[in-house]
Design a protein around this motif. Structure first.
Motif, PDB file in Angstrom:
ATOM      1  N   SER A 258     -27.844 -22.356 -17.397  1.00  0.00           N
ATOM      2  CA  SER A 258     -28.031 -20.975 -16.939  1.00  0.00           C
ATOM      3  C   SER A 258     -27.016 -20.535 -15.896  1.00  0.00           C
ATOM      4  O   SER A 258     -26.872 -19.344 -15.620  1.00  0.00           O
ATOM      5  N   THR A 259     -26.284 -21.487 -15.324  1.00  0.00           N
ATOM      6  CA  THR A 259     -25.330 -21.156 -14.253  1.00  0.00           C
ATOM      7  C   THR A 259     -24.069 -20.531 -14.841  1.00  0.00           C
ATOM      8  O   THR A 259     -23.370 -21.143 -15.656  1.00  0.00           O
ATOM      9  N   LEU A 260     -23.783 -19.312 -14.396  1.00  0.00           N
ATOM     10  CA  LEU A 260     -22.610 -18.570 -14.872  1.00  0.00           C
ATOM     11  C   LEU A 260     -21.513 -18.468 -13.829  1.00  0.00           C
ATOM     12  O   LEU A 260     -20.350 -18.254 -14.152  1.00  0.00           O
ATOM     13  N   VAL A 261     -21.891 -18.600 -12.550  1.00  0.00           N
ATOM     14  CA  VAL A 261     -20.940 -18.412 -11.456  1.00  0.00           C
ATOM     15  C   VAL A 261     -21.083 -19.544 -10.443  1.00  0.00           C
ATOM     16  O   VAL A 261     -22.202 -19.923 -10.081  1.00  0.00           O
ATOM     17  N   VAL A 262     -19.957 -20.075  -9.994  1.00  0.00           N
ATOM     18  CA  VAL A 262     -19.931 -21.055  -8.915  1.00  0.00           C
ATOM     19  C   VAL A 262     -19.264 -20.387  -7.712  1.00  0.00           C
ATOM     20  O   VAL A 262     -18.121 -19.930  -7.804  1.00  0.00           O
ATOM     21  N   TYR A 263     -19.969 -20.329  -6.630  1.00  0.00           N
ATOM     22  CA  TYR A 263     -19.490 -19.675  -5.412  1.00  0.00           C
ATOM     23  C   TYR A 263     -18.249 -20.373  -4.872  1.00  0.00           C
ATOM     24  O   TYR A 263     -18.114 -21.593  -4.966  1.00  0.00           O
ATOM     25  N   ALA A 264     -17.318 -19.612  -4.319  1.00  0.00           N
ATOM     26  CA  ALA A 264     -16.091 -20.179  -3.744  1.00  0.00           C
ATOM     27  C   ALA A 264     -16.426 -21.208  -2.670  1.00  0.00           C
ATOM     28  O   ALA A 264     -17.215 -20.946  -1.774  1.00  0.00           O
ATOM     29  N   GLY A 265     -15.836 -22.389  -2.780  1.00  0.00           N
ATOM     30  CA  GLY A 265     -16.048 -23.440  -1.794  1.00  0.00           C
ATOM     31  C   GLY A 265     -17.323 -24.229  -1.986  1.00  0.00           C
ATOM     32  O   GLY A 265     -17.658 -25.079  -1.150  1.00  0.00           O
ATOM     33  N   ALA A 266     -18.046 -23.997  -3.084  1.00  0.00           N
ATOM     34  CA  ALA A 266     -19.347 -24.648  -3.278  1.00  0.00           C
ATOM     35  C   ALA A 266     -19.248 -26.163  -3.296  1.00  0.00           C
ATOM     36  O   ALA A 266     -20.165 -26.852  -2.856  1.00  0.00           O
ATOM     37  N   PHE A 267     -18.145 -26.712  -3.816  1.00  0.00           N
ATOM     38  CA  PHE A 267     -17.983 -28.154  -3.911  1.00  0.00           C
ATOM     39  C   PHE A 267     -16.956 -28.700  -2.915  1.00  0.00           C
ATOM     40  O   PHE A 267     -16.583 -29.864  -2.985  1.00  0.00           O
ATOM     41  N   PHE A 268     -16.546 -27.888  -1.978  1.00  0.00           N
ATOM     42  CA  PHE A 268     -15.493 -28.298  -1.048  1.00  0.00           C
ATOM     43  C   PHE A 268     -15.922 -29.522  -0.236  1.00  0.00           C
ATOM     44  O   PHE A 268     -17.027 -29.585   0.282  1.00  0.00           O
ATOM     45  N   ALA A 269     -15.042 -30.489  -0.128  1.00  0.00           N
ATOM     46  CA  ALA A 269     -15.217 -31.713   0.671  1.00  0.00           C
ATOM     47  C   ALA A 269     -16.264 -32.668   0.105  1.00  0.00           C
ATOM     48  O   ALA A 269     -16.688 -33.608   0.785  1.00  0.00           O
ATOM     49  N   ALA A 270     -16.693 -32.451  -1.149  1.00  0.00           N
ATOM     50  CA  ALA A 270     -17.626 -33.391  -1.791  1.00  0.00           C
ATOM     51  C   ALA A 270     -16.830 -34.608  -2.253  1.00  0.00           C
ATOM     52  O   ALA A 270     -16.489 -34.760  -3.433  1.00  0.00           O
ATOM     53  N   GLY A 271     -16.535 -35.486  -1.334  1.00  0.00           N
ATOM     54  CA  GLY A 271     -15.601 -36.588  -1.571  1.00  0.00           C
ATOM     55  C   GLY A 271     -16.074 -37.628  -2.561  1.00  0.00           C
ATOM     56  O   GLY A 271     -15.249 -38.337  -3.153  1.00  0.00           O
ATOM     57  N   ASN A 272     -17.372 -37.755  -2.744  1.00  0.00           N
ATOM     58  CA  ASN A 272     -17.886 -38.758  -3.676  1.00  0.00           C
ATOM     59  C   ASN A 272     -17.905 -38.276  -5.118  1.00  0.00           C
ATOM     60  O   ASN A 272     -17.990 -39.081  -6.052  1.00  0.00           O
ATOM     61  N   LEU A 273     -17.810 -36.979  -5.291  1.00  0.00           N
ATOM     62  CA  LEU A 273     -17.926 -36.397  -6.625  1.00  0.00           C
ATOM     63  C   LEU A 273     -16.634 -36.579  -7.414  1.00  0.00           C
ATOM     64  O   LEU A 273     -15.560 -36.173  -6.981  1.00  0.00           O
TER      65      LEU A 273
END
Length: 284
Positions: A258-273
């Motif tokens: 259902s997710t159509l949009v990912v907000y800017a910076g949503a995954f920023f600094a997620a170093g393990n991903l």
């Protein structure tokens, strides 16, 4: 008095009304020394008590506008020379790098933009119980500040409020606040968890960017704009992903269909991903 300081960021929409501040206490090693009453001529718009400078706003009110750089412990009284201290002006304590503690009285309702900017030794901050408005970057670069208790009376918070408060690990947003300004917690490297209050309607852009220790995001019951699903922040329909906590240990993540949009910076600094899976319907 300290030299003039200027900060480069967009000031908030509301210009803070000038207010007044109380007699301050400078606490040297030997004990408390209270500032003496001033004798400045009535014709002057400003006066000082040897530690703080005040600006007259009216016949009965003043605002704190400056502080000597050597001050370490300040306790502001509600009145000085018969004037009520009602606000702390823009940059009033900016770059007071020796300042360790500040106590603000209930008479102060507004704190101006960059009021405590770069008070890098500040560890103990007590806000007045009737504070309603805190301006842009008021606590920016207060790198020793670990916790802040915002009074329940606070209604308005400016942009970049805790910008690069690198030691900050806990803050609760009062229920009267409906909007977080942009970059509110940008660079808060020690922030571990955050709870979205039930009345918060808007989280500004990049508010949690560069928060690598953030592990948990929660939403209070009753919030009609946001929800947390599996520790990820979405809108109530899961069509927008606002925040993936950067401190999570997961190595992969799959966005809901259902997710159509990912907000800017949503995954920023997620170093393990290492891997993100998403549906072809994702727009941006």
């Amino acid at each position: 008095m300290k030299s003039t300081f200027s900060f480069a960021f967009k000031r908030g929409a509301a210009a803070l009304a000038a207010a007044s501040v109380a007699v301050c206490a400078l606490l040297p090693a030997g004990g408390v020394v209270w500032a003496a009453e001033t004798t400045t001529a009535e014709s002057s718009d400003t006066f000082d008590d040897g530690t703080l400078t005040y600006k007259k706003l009216s016949n009965t009110t003043v605002s704190v506008t400056d502080c000597v750089e050597s001050a370490t412990h300040i306790s502001i009284m509600p009145k000085i020379d018969g004037y009520d201290i009602v606000s702390i002006g823009e940059e009033a304590f900016a770059n007071c790098t020796s300042l360790q503690s500040v106590t603000i009285p209930a008479s102060v309702t507004e704190i101006g933009s960059a009021a405590f900017y770069s008070c890098t030794a500040l560890t103990d901050l007590t806000l007045g119980k009737d504070t309603t408005e805190i301006g842009d970057m008021a606590f920016g670069y207060c790198t020793s500040l670990e916790t802040v208790t915002l009074p329940d009376t606070v209604e308005t918070l400016g942009d970049q409020l805790f910008y690069y408060c690198t030691a900050l690990d806990e803050v609760q947003i009062p229920e009267k606040v409906t909007e977080l300004g942009g970059y509110t917690f940008y660079g808060c490297m020690s922030l571990k968890s955050f709870t979205v209050p039930k009345n918060l309607e808007n989280i500004g852009a990049m508010s949690f960017v560069a928060c690598p220790s953030l592990e948990t995001i929660a939403v209070e019951d009753g919030n009609t704009k946001y929800q947390a699903v599996d520790n990820v922040l979405y809108d109530t329909e899961e069509s927008i992903l606002y925040l993936y906590p950067a401190g999570r240990t997961d190595t992969s993540f799959t966005l809901p269909e259902s997710t159509l949009v990912v907000y800017a910076g949503a995954f920023f600094a997620a170093g393990n991903l290492q891997q993100i899976n998403f549906d072809e319907k994702l727009q941006y």
